[in-house]
Design a protein around this motif. Structure first.
Motif, PDB file in Angstrom:
ATOM      1  N   LEU A 109       0.849  -1.292  -0.080  1.00  0.00           N
ATOM      2  CA  LEU A 109      -0.180  -0.078   0.040  1.00  0.00           C
ATOM      3  C   LEU A 109       0.839   1.270   0.077  1.00  0.00           C
ATOM      4  O   LEU A 109       0.758   1.975  -0.864  1.00  0.00           O
ATOM      5  CB  LEU A 109      -0.812  -0.003   1.166  1.00  0.00           C
ATOM      6  N   LEU A 110       2.068   1.297   0.744  1.00  0.00           N
ATOM      7  CA  LEU A 110       2.654   2.443   0.955  1.00  0.00           C
ATOM      8  C   LEU A 110       3.431   2.718  -0.451  1.00  0.00           C
ATOM      9  O   LEU A 110       3.885   3.672  -0.757  1.00  0.00           O
ATOM     10  CB  LEU A 110       3.560   2.486   2.246  1.00  0.00           C
ATOM     11  N   SER A 111       3.904   1.506  -0.954  1.00  0.00           N
ATOM     12  CA  SER A 111       4.865   1.700  -2.142  1.00  0.00           C
ATOM     13  C   SER A 111       4.112   2.146  -3.172  1.00  0.00           C
ATOM     14  O   SER A 111       4.599   2.689  -4.065  1.00  0.00           O
ATOM     15  CB  SER A 111       5.138   0.332  -2.404  1.00  0.00           C
ATOM     16  N   ALA A 112       2.598   2.071  -3.193  1.00  0.00           N
ATOM     17  CA  ALA A 112       1.739   2.789  -4.303  1.00  0.00           C
ATOM     18  C   ALA A 112       1.510   4.016  -3.979  1.00  0.00           C
ATOM     19  O   ALA A 112       1.038   4.904  -4.975  1.00  0.00           O
ATOM     20  CB  ALA A 112       0.582   1.867  -4.411  1.00  0.00           C
ATOM     21  N   ASP A 113       1.764   4.528  -2.898  1.00  0.00           N
ATOM     22  CA  ASP A 113       1.480   6.072  -2.504  1.00  0.00           C
ATOM     23  C   ASP A 113       2.571   6.776  -1.910  1.00  0.00           C
ATOM     24  O   ASP A 113       2.657   7.481  -1.010  1.00  0.00           O
ATOM     25  CB  ASP A 113       0.423   6.172  -1.142  1.00  0.00           C
ATOM     26  N   VAL A 114       3.938   6.415  -2.614  1.00  0.00           N
ATOM     27  CA  VAL A 114       5.094   7.133  -2.225  1.00  0.00           C
ATOM     28  C   VAL A 114       5.184   8.641  -2.185  1.00  0.00           C
ATOM     29  O   VAL A 114       6.008   9.347  -1.609  1.00  0.00           O
ATOM     30  CB  VAL A 114       6.389   6.535  -3.089  1.00  0.00           C
ATOM     31  N   ALA A 115       4.234   9.017  -3.151  1.00  0.00           N
ATOM     32  CA  ALA A 115       4.162  10.609  -3.260  1.00  0.00           C
ATOM     33  C   ALA A 115       3.451  11.306  -2.116  1.00  0.00           C
ATOM     34  O   ALA A 115       3.444  12.660  -1.844  1.00  0.00           O
ATOM     35  CB  ALA A 115       3.652  10.988  -4.704  1.00  0.00           C
ATOM     36  N   ASP A 116       2.460  10.442  -1.379  1.00  0.00           N
ATOM     37  CA  ASP A 116       1.724  11.082  -0.687  1.00  0.00           C
ATOM     38  C   ASP A 116       2.839  11.434   0.838  1.00  0.00           C
ATOM     39  O   ASP A 116       3.488  10.853   1.377  1.00  0.00           O
ATOM     40  CB  ASP A 116       0.810  10.057   0.117  1.00  0.00           C
ATOM     41  N   PRO A 117       2.426  12.949   1.237  1.00  0.00           N
ATOM     42  CA  PRO A 117       3.143  13.512   2.241  1.00  0.00           C
ATOM     43  C   PRO A 117       3.370  12.655   3.438  1.00  0.00           C
ATOM     44  O   PRO A 117       4.567  12.559   4.117  1.00  0.00           O
ATOM     45  CB  PRO A 117       2.598  14.882   2.594  1.00  0.00           C
ATOM     46  N   ARG A 118       2.297  12.031   3.803  1.00  0.00           N
ATOM     47  CA  ARG A 118       2.190  10.903   5.030  1.00  0.00           C
ATOM     48  C   ARG A 118       3.230   9.862   4.619  1.00  0.00           C
ATOM     49  O   ARG A 118       3.805   9.613   5.800  1.00  0.00           O
ATOM     50  CB  ARG A 118       0.891  10.332   5.305  1.00  0.00           C
ATOM     51  N   VAL A 119       3.334   9.314   3.659  1.00  0.00           N
ATOM     52  CA  VAL A 119       4.344   8.264   3.447  1.00  0.00           C
ATOM     53  C   VAL A 119       5.588   8.820   3.410  1.00  0.00           C
ATOM     54  O   VAL A 119       6.641   8.262   3.759  1.00  0.00           O
ATOM     55  CB  VAL A 119       3.951   7.660   1.987  1.00  0.00           C
TER      56      VAL A 119
END
Length: 191
Positions: A109-119
């Protein structure tokens, strides 16, 4: 007169229950997604935690928020581990592998959202822990020449990816194999 059994009534503790509910949701998420992966319904987390769906969405409006909360705990453990002056990169990567074995759904999940500031925040904290270990290890001459933080981050990504792609029953074995390879790469060259 017969005994009368009062029905059990669940008391709504309101905001006072917030921190306890949050901890229960994070623990439940670890279990639910370890068992069923990302295909598990989000509502299953609330059910396992014993809280309502409203509470789940108040704390975690989406799966990424929940994954970040899980990794906040993981990163806290890694930071504490890295702060021990006796710890090495090898030790650290062992802990990372152990965390990856039980957190594969969150890694995906986090690998798919690497641009998310939380990530990104999680990634920055991870990088700082690695920098601390590498600086200390380099100062003692226990790091192969030319190795830097980015090398460790690549090794971590490879380690997590191979574990995440492996079916649950084979993850421990794959993690052990990957650790052996990483350990040999991080040994200083002997002359």
């Amino acid at each position: 007169m017969p005994n009368v059994v009062e029905p059990s009534v669940r008391v709504n503790r309101g905001p006072a229950a917030g921190p306890e509910n949050r901890r229960a949701l994070i623990a439940a998420a670890r279990e639910v997604y370890a068992e069923a992966g990302l295909s598990a319904p989000f509502s299953q987390v609330a059910k396992r935690a014993g809280v309502g769906q409203g509470s789940l969405y108040r704390h975690f409006p989406d799966r990424t928020a929940l994954a970040v909360a899980v990794f906040e705990e993981n990163i806290g453990d890694l930071e504490a581990f890295a702060s021990d002056p006796e710890r090495t990169i090898d030790d650290f990567l062992d802990l990372v592998a152990d965390q990856a074995v039980v957190s594969t759904a969150f890694i995906e999940l986090l690998s798919a959202d690497v641009a998310d500031p939380r990530v990104k925040h999680i990634g920055a904290r991870y990088r700082e822990a690695v920098e601390l270990l590498l600086e200390r290890q380099a100062a003692s001459g226990r790091t192969p020449e030319g190795f830097d933080v980015d090398d460790v981050l690549v090794a971590t990504d490879m380690l997590a990816a191979v574990i995440a792609r492996t079916p649950p029953e084979g993850r421990a074995d794959v993690a052990a194999r990957a650790r052996r390879l990483v350990h040999s790469a991080f040994r200083p060259a002997t002359r």
